[in-house]
Design a protein around this motif. Structure first.
Motif, PDB file in Angstrom:
ATOM      1  N   ILE A   7       8.703  29.401 -18.846  1.00 45.19           N
ATOM      2  CA  ILE A   7       9.122  30.433 -19.792  1.00 45.19           C
ATOM      3  C   ILE A   7      10.125  29.872 -20.789  1.00 45.19           C
ATOM      4  O   ILE A   7      11.076  29.186 -20.396  1.00 45.19           O
ATOM      5  N   GLU A   8       9.907  30.173 -22.063  1.00 42.07           N
ATOM      6  CA  GLU A   8      10.852  29.766 -23.100  1.00 42.07           C
ATOM      7  C   GLU A   8      11.585  30.977 -23.635  1.00 42.07           C
ATOM      8  O   GLU A   8      11.031  32.066 -23.714  1.00 42.07           O
ATOM      9  N   GLY A   9      12.842  30.763 -24.019  1.00 48.04           N
ATOM     10  CA  GLY A   9      13.595  31.816 -24.674  1.00 48.04           C
ATOM     11  C   GLY A   9      14.687  32.430 -23.821  1.00 48.04           C
ATOM     12  O   GLY A   9      15.444  33.268 -24.307  1.00 48.04           O
ATOM     13  N   MET A  10      14.774  32.019 -22.546  1.00 50.33           N
ATOM     14  CA  MET A  10      15.823  32.570 -21.687  1.00 50.33           C
ATOM     15  C   MET A  10      17.121  31.802 -21.924  1.00 50.33           C
ATOM     16  O   MET A  10      17.125  30.571 -21.918  1.00 50.33           O
ATOM     17  N   GLY A  11      18.221  32.549 -22.130  1.00 50.72           N
ATOM     18  CA  GLY A  11      19.464  31.863 -22.452  1.00 50.72           C
ATOM     19  C   GLY A  11      20.661  32.251 -21.618  1.00 50.72           C
ATOM     20  O   GLY A  11      21.708  31.621 -21.722  1.00 50.72           O
ATOM     21  N   CYS A  12      20.540  33.280 -20.785  1.00 50.91           N
ATOM     22  CA  CYS A  12      21.707  33.723 -20.024  1.00 50.91           C
ATOM     23  C   CYS A  12      21.278  34.505 -18.799  1.00 50.91           C
ATOM     24  O   CYS A  12      20.090  34.710 -18.567  1.00 50.91           O
ATOM     25  N   GLY A  13      22.273  34.934 -18.050  1.00 53.97           N
ATOM     26  CA  GLY A  13      21.986  35.683 -16.839  1.00 53.97           C
ATOM     27  C   GLY A  13      21.257  36.983 -17.106  1.00 53.97           C
ATOM     28  O   GLY A  13      20.469  37.447 -16.280  1.00 53.97           O
ATOM     29  N   GLY A  14      21.520  37.577 -18.278  1.00 53.97           N
ATOM     30  CA  GLY A  14      20.827  38.804 -18.627  1.00 53.97           C
ATOM     31  C   GLY A  14      19.337  38.583 -18.763  1.00 53.97           C
ATOM     32  O   GLY A  14      18.533  39.449 -18.419  1.00 53.97           O
ATOM     33  N   CYS A  15      18.972  37.416 -19.272  1.00 56.40           N
ATOM     34  CA  CYS A  15      17.555  37.081 -19.411  1.00 56.40           C
ATOM     35  C   CYS A  15      16.909  36.976 -18.034  1.00 56.40           C
ATOM     36  O   CYS A  15      15.771  37.409 -17.836  1.00 56.40           O
ATOM     37  N   ILE A  16      17.626  36.373 -17.102  1.00 57.15           N
ATOM     38  CA  ILE A  16      17.096  36.251 -15.747  1.00 57.15           C
ATOM     39  C   ILE A  16      16.819  37.629 -15.168  1.00 57.15           C
ATOM     40  O   ILE A  16      15.761  37.876 -14.587  1.00 57.15           O
ATOM     41  N   THR A  17      17.775  38.540 -15.361  1.00 56.68           N
ATOM     42  CA  THR A  17      17.607  39.899 -14.856  1.00 56.68           C
ATOM     43  C   THR A  17      16.413  40.573 -15.505  1.00 56.68           C
ATOM     44  O   THR A  17      15.600  41.224 -14.834  1.00 56.68           O
ATOM     45  N   THR A  18      16.294  40.412 -16.829  1.00 53.83           N
ATOM     46  CA  THR A  18      15.190  41.044 -17.559  1.00 53.83           C
ATOM     47  C   THR A  18      13.845  40.538 -17.074  1.00 53.83           C
ATOM     48  O   THR A  18      12.924  41.325 -16.810  1.00 53.83           O
ATOM     49  N   VAL A  19      13.720  39.223 -16.949  1.00 50.55           N
ATOM     50  CA  VAL A  19      12.444  38.639 -16.524  1.00 50.55           C
ATOM     51  C   VAL A  19      12.145  39.011 -15.067  1.00 50.55           C
ATOM     52  O   VAL A  19      11.000  39.326 -14.723  1.00 50.55           O
ATOM     53  N   THR A  20      13.176  38.990 -14.234  1.00 47.70           N
ATOM     54  CA  THR A  20      12.983  39.343 -12.830  1.00 47.70           C
ATOM     55  C   THR A  20      12.482  40.776 -12.700  1.00 47.70           C
ATOM     56  O   THR A  20      11.532  41.060 -11.954  1.00 47.70           O
ATOM     57  N   LYS A  21      13.102  41.685 -13.448  1.00 49.65           N
ATOM     58  CA  LYS A  21      12.682  43.090 -13.388  1.00 49.65           C
ATOM     59  C   LYS A  21      11.268  43.269 -13.923  1.00 49.65           C
ATOM     60  O   LYS A  21      10.472  44.028 -13.368  1.00 49.65           O
ATOM     61  N   ALA A  22      10.963  42.568 -15.019  1.00 46.76           N
ATOM     62  CA  ALA A  22       9.640  42.704 -15.637  1.00 46.76           C
ATOM     63  C   ALA A  22       8.541  42.263 -14.668  1.00 46.76           C
ATOM     64  O   ALA A  22       7.514  42.925 -14.522  1.00 46.76           O
ATOM     65  N   LEU A  23       8.779  41.135 -14.004  1.00 52.63           N
ATOM     66  CA  LEU A  23       7.771  40.630 -13.066  1.00 52.63           C
ATOM     67  C   LEU A  23       7.696  41.500 -11.818  1.00 52.63           C
ATOM     68  O   LEU A  23       6.606  41.809 -11.328  1.00 52.63           O
ATOM     69  N   SER A  24       8.861  41.914 -11.322  1.00 49.18           N
ATOM     70  CA  SER A  24       8.888  42.707 -10.088  1.00 49.18           C
ATOM     71  C   SER A  24       8.222  44.061 -10.270  1.00 49.18           C
ATOM     72  O   SER A  24       7.778  44.670  -9.288  1.00 49.18           O
ATOM     73  N   ALA A  25       8.129  44.525 -11.526  1.00 49.09           N
ATOM     74  CA  ALA A  25       7.534  45.831 -11.800  1.00 49.09           C
ATOM     75  C   ALA A  25       6.011  45.796 -11.696  1.00 49.09           C
ATOM     76  O   ALA A  25       5.367  46.848 -11.657  1.00 49.09           O
ATOM     77  N   VAL A  26       5.423  44.607 -11.655  1.00 44.70           N
ATOM     78  CA  VAL A  26       3.965  44.498 -11.555  1.00 44.70           C
ATOM     79  C   VAL A  26       3.549  44.642 -10.090  1.00 44.70           C
ATOM     80  O   VAL A  26       4.004  43.867  -9.238  1.00 44.70           O
ATOM     81  N   PRO A  27       2.708  45.647  -9.781  1.00 43.57           N
ATOM     82  CA  PRO A  27       2.270  45.823  -8.393  1.00 43.57           C
ATOM     83  C   PRO A  27       1.561  44.565  -7.879  1.00 43.57           C
ATOM     84  O   PRO A  27       0.601  44.093  -8.499  1.00 43.57           O
TER      85      PRO A  27
END
Ligand SMILES: [Cu+2]
Length: 67
Positions: A7-27
């Motif tokens: 993944i490109e474009g992640m720059g901080c801990g907030g990005c980690i949280t965003t990506v983690t939530k986005a992926l975890s939301a997929v059944p």
């Protein structure tokens, strides 16, 4: 099975949280582990989830998937 996305474009801990939530939301996706240093996400992918759905979830969150 375990999947990894580059993944490109992640720059901080907030990005980690965003990506983690986005992926975890997929059944079917669980155990999401995002690494800022490696620019990648590792997770367990099981039916009904597909790799394409994982890619789309990350892209919809605003990041580029490079493989
Ligand atoms: Cu960020």
């Amino acid at each position: 099975m375990t999947e990894t996305l580059k993944i490109e474009g992640m720059g901080c801990g907030g990005c980690i949280t965003t990506v983690t939530k986005a992926l975890s939301a997929v059944p079917g996706i669980s155990d999401v582990d995002v690494s800022l240093e490696k620019h990648e996400a590792r997770f367990a992918l099981n039916a009904p989830a597909t790799r394409e759905q994982a890619v789309k979830a990350v892209e919809d969150a605003g990041y580029d998937v490079k493989g």
